[in-house]
Scaffold this motif. Structure first.
Motif, short mmCIF file in Angstrom:
data_model
loop_
_atom_site.label_atom_id
_atom_site.label_comp_id
_atom_site.label_asym_id
_atom_site.label_seq_id
_atom_site.Cartn_x
_atom_site.Cartn_y
_atom_site.Cartn_z
N ALA A 323 -15.06 -5.80 5.24
CA ALA A 323 -15.82 -5.06 6.25
C ALA A 323 -15.15 -3.73 6.58
O ALA A 323 -15.81 -2.69 6.66
N ALA A 324 -13.83 -3.75 6.75
CA ALA A 324 -13.11 -2.54 7.13
C ALA A 324 -13.09 -1.51 6.00
O ALA A 324 -13.36 -0.32 6.20
N THR A 325 -12.77 -1.96 4.79
CA THR A 325 -12.67 -1.02 3.67
C THR A 325 -14.05 -0.47 3.28
O THR A 325 -14.18 0.71 2.93
N SER A 326 -15.07 -1.32 3.34
CA SER A 326 -16.42 -0.87 3.02
C SER A 326 -16.90 0.16 4.04
O SER A 326 -17.50 1.19 3.68
N ALA A 327 -16.64 -0.11 5.34
CA ALA A 327 -17.05 0.83 6.37
C ALA A 327 -16.32 2.16 6.23
O ALA A 327 -16.91 3.23 6.42
N ALA A 328 -15.03 2.09 5.89
CA ALA A 328 -14.27 3.33 5.70
C ALA A 328 -14.82 4.14 4.54
O ALA A 328 -14.94 5.37 4.61
N ALA A 329 -15.18 3.44 3.46
CA ALA A 329 -15.73 4.15 2.30
C ALA A 329 -17.06 4.81 2.65
O ALA A 329 -17.35 5.94 2.22
N LYS A 330 -17.88 4.13 3.44
CA LYS A 330 -19.16 4.72 3.85
C LYS A 330 -18.96 5.95 4.72
O LYS A 330 -19.81 6.85 4.74
N ARG A 331 -17.84 5.98 5.44
CA ARG A 331 -17.57 7.12 6.30
C ARG A 331 -16.82 8.22 5.56
O ARG A 331 -16.20 9.09 6.17
N GLN A 332 -16.85 8.15 4.24
CA GLN A 332 -16.29 9.20 3.38
C GLN A 332 -14.77 9.32 3.48
O GLN A 332 -14.21 10.39 3.24
N VAL A 333 -14.10 8.24 3.87
CA VAL A 333 -12.64 8.25 3.79
C VAL A 333 -12.26 8.30 2.31
O VAL A 333 -12.83 7.57 1.50
N PRO A 334 -11.34 9.16 1.92
CA PRO A 334 -10.97 9.27 0.50
C PRO A 334 -10.58 7.93 -0.10
O PRO A 334 -9.85 7.14 0.53
N LEU A 335 -11.06 7.66 -1.30
CA LEU A 335 -10.82 6.38 -1.94
C LEU A 335 -9.33 6.08 -2.09
O LEU A 335 -8.89 4.96 -1.84
N GLN A 336 -8.54 7.07 -2.48
CA GLN A 336 -7.11 6.83 -2.66
C GLN A 336 -6.43 6.43 -1.35
O GLN A 336 -5.47 5.67 -1.35
N GLN A 337 -6.96 6.94 -0.25
CA GLN A 337 -6.41 6.59 1.05
C GLN A 337 -6.71 5.12 1.38
O GLN A 337 -5.87 4.41 1.92
N ILE A 338 -7.91 4.68 1.02
CA ILE A 338 -8.29 3.28 1.23
C ILE A 338 -7.42 2.36 0.38
O ILE A 338 -6.89 1.35 0.86
N LEU A 339 -7.27 2.72 -0.89
CA LEU A 339 -6.48 1.89 -1.80
C LEU A 339 -5.03 1.79 -1.35
O LEU A 339 -4.41 0.72 -1.40
N LYS A 340 -4.49 2.90 -0.88
CA LYS A 340 -3.09 2.93 -0.45
C LYS A 340 -2.86 2.04 0.76
O LYS A 340 -1.89 1.28 0.82
N ALA A 341 -3.77 2.12 1.73
CA ALA A 341 -3.60 1.32 2.95
C ALA A 341 -3.77 -0.16 2.66
O ALA A 341 -3.05 -1.00 3.19
N ALA A 342 -4.74 -0.51 1.79
CA ALA A 342 -5.02 -1.92 1.52
C ALA A 342 -4.08 -2.53 0.49
O ALA A 342 -4.07 -3.74 0.29
N GLY A 343 -3.28 -1.69 -0.19
CA GLY A 343 -2.31 -2.20 -1.14
C GLY A 343 -2.86 -2.41 -2.54
O GLY A 343 -2.29 -3.17 -3.32
N TRP A 344 -3.97 -1.74 -2.89
CA TRP A 344 -4.54 -1.85 -4.23
C TRP A 344 -4.04 -0.72 -5.11
O TRP A 344 -4.00 0.43 -4.69
N SER A 345 -3.70 -1.02 -6.34
CA SER A 345 -3.18 0.00 -7.25
C SER A 345 -4.30 0.80 -7.91
O SER A 345 -4.08 1.92 -8.36
N ASN A 346 -5.50 0.22 -7.99
CA ASN A 346 -6.65 0.94 -8.54
C ASN A 346 -7.91 0.46 -7.83
O ASN A 346 -7.86 -0.49 -7.03
#
Length: 373
Positions: A323-346
């Protein structure tokens, strides 16, 4: 996102010895290069020496065996334990050696097929395959990679597909609106304050419940306007050369009722005198206020979801990550920023399992908090 970036009969004791206990004196029957005779059914069911003993039977020292056994994370051990228990029983009934599954291809196939007929799906049977392969410590070609085993697993998927648990996610705005009502924080009960902090952290970090569970007070730093979260514990996404980066959360001046920084300070102040010999952040809300288990944190999060009108029969506590990552992506948060916070390498994991559609967001708080750093 934070830098925040999101609103950011094998007996049970016998199975535990596979990873946790020191094995008895290793069998010397393999020292001459001959195959060890299969253990009897009763011995296989009552005393499984496991990984350490298997390595020692091949001549490795106890220290080497201990380090190799430590390569399996606790979560992996828990996943494997049930299937290894069944495998041991299966081998005991047929008087075959469970430690050399590559020599018993037909038995492995029959075992996996039996699990299928017991109603297990692709994910569970694939885990069983990995568990059995983990016993093949002396082979360069684990049984799980055999073409017939891989073909059988594909057949399981074709006949009993394993689809993503969630095809959609819930509206984060509903939860934020409810959390806003839990204000001011100094008027909340300890239980409500704890629930609010747990949910805010889940949304801000986009992390799993395990991250919240192992978060320690010693890993929280405050500057004038930024709170930084560190963890020195091994997470699911941790691997050699890569660990969860510090998560930085700014004060949210526009909506103080949703400020994670001030909520954390209030929680630490309220629990300071209640803590006894623990650095773990979350403690029980009733005496004796001991550190809580991960399931308690999940219950708190689900309680907030229920109060916010989220269908908790459909969505579990882990759904906060999607829910959090999807909402952030919809709000145009940069993808790399989402991946970094959530701990995903890609972005593969995010796109495949977490990026989901939800009801129309009506509150811009998520976007504002995400971009407040």
């Amino acid at each position: 996102m934070a830098n925040t970036s999101l609103v950011s009969s094998v007996a049970e004791t016998g199975i535990r010895t596979m990873f946790h206990s020191t094995p008895s004196q290793p069998d010397s029957s393999t020292s001459n290069g001959q195959q060890q005779s299969p253990p009897s059914s009763q011995n296989a069911l009552r005393s499984f020496p496991g990984v350490r003993c298997t390595l020692q039977k091949f001549g490795f020292s106890g220290d080497v065996a201990n380090l190799v056994a430590a390569s399996w994370k606790d979560s992996t051990q828990k996943q494997y334990r049930s299937y290894l228990s069944r495998w041991l029983q299966f081998c005991g009934e047929r008087e075959i050696n469970p430690y050399t599954p590559s020599l018993h291809l037909n038995s492995v196939l029959e075992f996996l097929t039996a699990l299928y007929h017991q109603g297990l799906g692709y994910s569970a049977i694939n885990t069983a395959r990995s568990a059995i392969s983990s016993l093949e410590l002396s082979s360069n070609n684990p049984i799980g990679n055999h073409p017939l085993v891989r073909r059988l697993i594909k057949g399981v998927f074709a006949s009993r597909p394993c689809l993503p648990r969630y095809s959609r996610t819930w509206n984060v705005s509903n939860v934020l609106n409810f959390l806003e009502s839990l204000y001011p924080v100094n008027m909340l009960t300890l239980l409500d304050l704890t629930k609010k902090l747990a949910m805010l952290l889940a949304l801000v970090t986009g992390q799993r419940g395990h991250y919240l569970h192992v978060l320690e007070t010693t890993g929280i730093d405050f500057s004038e306007n930024v709170m930084t979260l560190y963890t020195r514990n091994v997470l699911k996404t941790s691997r050699p050369g890569s660990h969860q980066v510090p998560i930085r959360v700014s004060k949210f001046h526009d909506k103080p009722a949703l400020c994670v920084y001030s909520t954390m300070l209030a929680y630490l102040d309220r629990t300071e005198l209640l803590r006894e010999n623990t650095d773990l952040l979350f403690i029980g809300t009733v005496p004796p206020h001991k550190p809580v288990c991960r399931s308690s944190i999940s219950r708190w999060i689900k309680s907030v979801m229920l109060s916010a009108g989220i269908n908790v029969t459909e969505f579990g506590a882990h759904s906060t990550r999607a829910a959090a990552t999807s909402a952030a992506a919809k709000r145009q948060v940069p993808l790399q920023q989402i991946l970094k916070a959530a701990g995903w390498s890609n972005d593969c994991t995010f796109r495949r399992f977490y990026n989901r559609d939800s009801e129309q967001e009506t509150d811009n708080s998520l976007s504002e908090i995400v971009n407040s750093v």
